[in-house]
Design a protein around this motif. Structure first.
Motif, short mmCIF file in Angstrom:
data_model
loop_
_atom_site.label_atom_id
_atom_site.label_comp_id
_atom_site.label_asym_id
_atom_site.label_seq_id
_atom_site.Cartn_x
_atom_site.Cartn_y
_atom_site.Cartn_z
N VAL A 103 0.83 -1.21 0.00
CA VAL A 103 0.00 0.00 0.00
C VAL A 103 0.87 1.26 0.00
O VAL A 103 0.57 2.24 -0.70
CB VAL A 103 -0.95 0.00 1.21
N PHE A 104 1.95 1.23 0.77
CA PHE A 104 2.84 2.39 0.82
C PHE A 104 3.49 2.65 -0.53
O PHE A 104 3.55 3.80 -1.00
CB PHE A 104 3.90 2.19 1.90
N LEU A 108 2.61 5.84 -2.73
CA LEU A 108 3.67 6.81 -3.01
C LEU A 108 3.66 7.21 -4.48
O LEU A 108 3.79 8.39 -4.82
CB LEU A 108 5.02 6.22 -2.61
N VAL A 109 3.49 6.23 -5.36
CA VAL A 109 3.42 6.52 -6.80
C VAL A 109 2.18 7.35 -7.12
O VAL A 109 2.24 8.29 -7.93
CB VAL A 109 3.45 5.22 -7.61
N TYR A 152 0.17 10.62 3.59
CA TYR A 152 -0.07 10.43 5.03
C TYR A 152 -0.85 9.14 5.28
O TYR A 152 -0.51 8.35 6.19
CB TYR A 152 -0.83 11.63 5.58
N ASN A 153 -1.89 8.91 4.49
CA ASN A 153 -2.73 7.73 4.71
C ASN A 153 -2.01 6.43 4.39
O ASN A 153 -2.14 5.44 5.12
CB ASN A 153 -4.01 7.84 3.87
N VAL A 154 -1.23 6.41 3.31
CA VAL A 154 -0.59 5.15 2.91
C VAL A 154 0.63 4.83 3.76
O VAL A 154 1.06 3.67 3.82
CB VAL A 154 -0.19 5.19 1.41
N GLY A 157 0.31 3.06 8.11
CA GLY A 157 0.41 1.67 8.53
C GLY A 157 1.82 1.26 8.92
O GLY A 157 2.01 0.34 9.72
N ILE A 158 2.80 1.95 8.33
CA ILE A 158 4.20 1.64 8.64
C ILE A 158 4.76 2.58 9.71
O ILE A 158 5.41 2.15 10.67
CB ILE A 158 5.06 1.74 7.36
#
Length: 205
Positions: A103-104, A108-109, A152-154, A157-158
């Protein structure tokens, strides 16, 4: 007798019709030319941009289509990737799952696409619609904020795994990041509006 010639002037974006008027007189040995004159009539080029499929929106459609198409493709890829079996398992020795990484990376893309093509769209609007140049920075700012929100949203989780002792710090970082373009667009808008009002005031005087 008359003759019609068409001449296209690409720089003027119009078709010019040159009309020749020639007079003949009958003599002892047949017809002979007496005089000729010509005139020009301008014809509108029917293949102008205003008659295209998108009409007045034609200049901004390429950037808009690239933006929408890029986001849709990546959203579909994300949906497919998250449907893989075992994608939700945590990485060994960590509380971060493979899904969080996927997801990150995809998000990001998406954020980069929104930022890049959104900026291109704002520039296309600025070039195509001169009357709205004052508000172009606001349009670019909207896409910048959207890109920051996506990032911020993606990444939550990390990143939240490392902010357990101070959970307020993670959103504060992005708030400070969003504050920089906000101040910039406010300053630009105020400067442009003051410049426009000053110009109108001087013209009225």
């Amino acid at each position: 007798m008359d003759r019609f010639l068409l001449r296209y002037e690409p720089g003027m974006k119009k078709v010019v019709t040159r009309i020749w008027w020639c007079g003949f007189q009958q003599g002892n040995i047949g017809w002979h030319l007496v005089s000729c004159s010509n005139s020009e009539e301008n014809m509108t080029n029917t293949s102008s941009g205003s008659n295209s499929t998108w009409g007045a929106f034609t200049p901004v459609m390429p950037a808009f289509i690239r933006l929408i198409a890029g986001v849709i493709v990546l959203v579909i890829i994300e949906a497919v990737v998250l449907g893989f079996p075992g994608i939700g398992q945590n990485i060994s020795g960590s509380s971060i799952s493979i899904a969080n990484i996927a997801v990150f990376m995809i998000g990001l893309v998406v954020a980069l696409i929104v930022f890049k093509f959104g900026t291109q769209l704002a520039k296309a609007v600025s070039d195509a619609y001169k009357n709205y140049q004052t508000y172009v920075p606001l349009l670019a700012y909207i896409f910048q904020i959207i890109a920051i929100v996506i990032l911020y949203n993606v990444s939550s989780g990390i990143a939240t795994q490392y902010f357990t002792s101070a959970p307020w710090a993670y959103p504060l970082i992005f708030l400070l990041i969003a504050l920089m373009p906000t101040l910039k667009v406010v300053v630009n808008l105020v400067h442009n509006l003051e410049g426009s009002s000053g110009t109108k005031h001087s013209q009225n005087n």
